[in-house]
Design a protein around this motif. Sequence first.
Motif, mmCIF file in Angstrom:
data_model
loop_
_atom_site.group_PDB
_atom_site.id
_atom_site.type_symbol
_atom_site.label_atom_id
_atom_site.label_comp_id
_atom_site.label_asym_id
_atom_site.label_seq_id
_atom_site.Cartn_x
_atom_site.Cartn_y
_atom_site.Cartn_z
ATOM 1 N N THR A 6 0.840 -1.191 0.000
ATOM 2 C CA THR A 6 0.000 0.000 0.000
ATOM 3 C C THR A 6 0.873 1.237 0.000
ATOM 4 O O THR A 6 2.055 1.169 -0.277
ATOM 5 C CB THR A 6 -0.966 -0.068 1.202
ATOM 6 O OG1 THR A 6 -1.862 1.032 1.117
ATOM 7 C CG2 THR A 6 -0.247 -0.028 2.531
ATOM 8 N N GLU A 10 -2.048 4.859 4.060
ATOM 9 C CA GLU A 10 -2.569 3.899 5.029
ATOM 10 C C GLU A 10 -2.045 4.169 6.439
ATOM 11 O O GLU A 10 -2.571 3.648 7.405
ATOM 12 C CB GLU A 10 -2.185 2.471 4.628
ATOM 13 C CG GLU A 10 -2.760 2.026 3.310
ATOM 14 C CD GLU A 10 -4.245 1.676 3.379
ATOM 15 O OE1 GLU A 10 -4.814 1.691 4.478
ATOM 16 O OE2 GLU A 10 -4.816 1.410 2.324
ATOM 17 N N ARG A 30 -0.526 -2.392 5.162
ATOM 18 C CA ARG A 30 -1.670 -2.547 6.059
ATOM 19 C C ARG A 30 -2.092 -4.009 6.054
ATOM 20 O O ARG A 30 -2.137 -4.635 5.003
ATOM 21 C CB ARG A 30 -2.828 -1.669 5.606
ATOM 22 C CG ARG A 30 -4.033 -1.780 6.515
ATOM 23 C CD ARG A 30 -5.139 -0.831 6.081
ATOM 24 N NE ARG A 30 -6.252 -0.931 7.007
ATOM 25 C CZ ARG A 30 -6.323 -0.293 8.160
ATOM 26 N NH1 ARG A 30 -5.363 0.514 8.525
ATOM 27 N NH2 ARG A 30 -7.362 -0.448 8.959
ATOM 28 N N THR A 140 -0.696 -1.286 10.678
ATOM 29 C CA THR A 140 0.233 -0.807 9.650
ATOM 30 C C THR A 140 1.686 -0.887 10.100
ATOM 31 O O THR A 140 1.998 -0.658 11.272
ATOM 32 C CB THR A 140 -0.080 0.655 9.258
ATOM 33 O OG1 THR A 140 -0.079 1.470 10.435
ATOM 34 C CG2 THR A 140 -1.418 0.762 8.546
#
Length: 165
Positions: A6, A10, A30, A140
Motif C-alpha cells: 500500500t 494507510e 496494512r 500498519t
Amino acid sequence: MSTNDTTVGEAHPRFAEALRELGLDVEVRRFPEATRTAAEAAAAIGCDLSEIVKSLIFEADGVPVLVLMDGSSRVDVELVRGELGAGKVKRAGADLVRETTGYAIGGVPPFGHRTKPRVLADRGLLDHDVVWAAAGTPHTVFPLAPKTLIRHAGGTVVDVREQSE
C-alpha cells in the motif's frame, strides 16, 4: 504487487505527515489482522521476529523515554536506568504513551510523535539490513534501514537488551 502493499496514505495521519516532513518515501503495509505484538507483525510480514522494532515508552524519574528494541528481545530496565542516570525507570501506562506519542500501544511508530522524548535504540537493531516498525496504527507497518530509522528517531545507540542467562 501483493494485496498487502500500500502507500503512505494507510499510515496514521500524524505519522504520514512526519514521513512527508522527513522526506521519507516508505512503503506502508496494512494488514487486515492487527499486528499489535512483535510476533503478530513478524508473522504478517513474513520476517524474523528480531527484524521488528518495538517502540516502547518508559518513565525515567517521571519523564517519558522512548526505547527502540528488536522484537525478539526484552528491555533491561536497569540498563536503561544506568544509561539515563535515572533513579527509577518503569514501563509507561497507556495514558502516558498516548499523551507522549499521540498513538495507542501496539501502533507506536519510532518517530512522528506528539512530543520529542529522549530516544534510546538498542544496538541489536543494527544487526539487520531492514527492520519493520509500526506506522501509527496496530494494522500498519513500514520497512527502513535501522541506521536511517534511528537517525530519524533522534536515537542514541546503546546496549539495553536483557541478556539471557
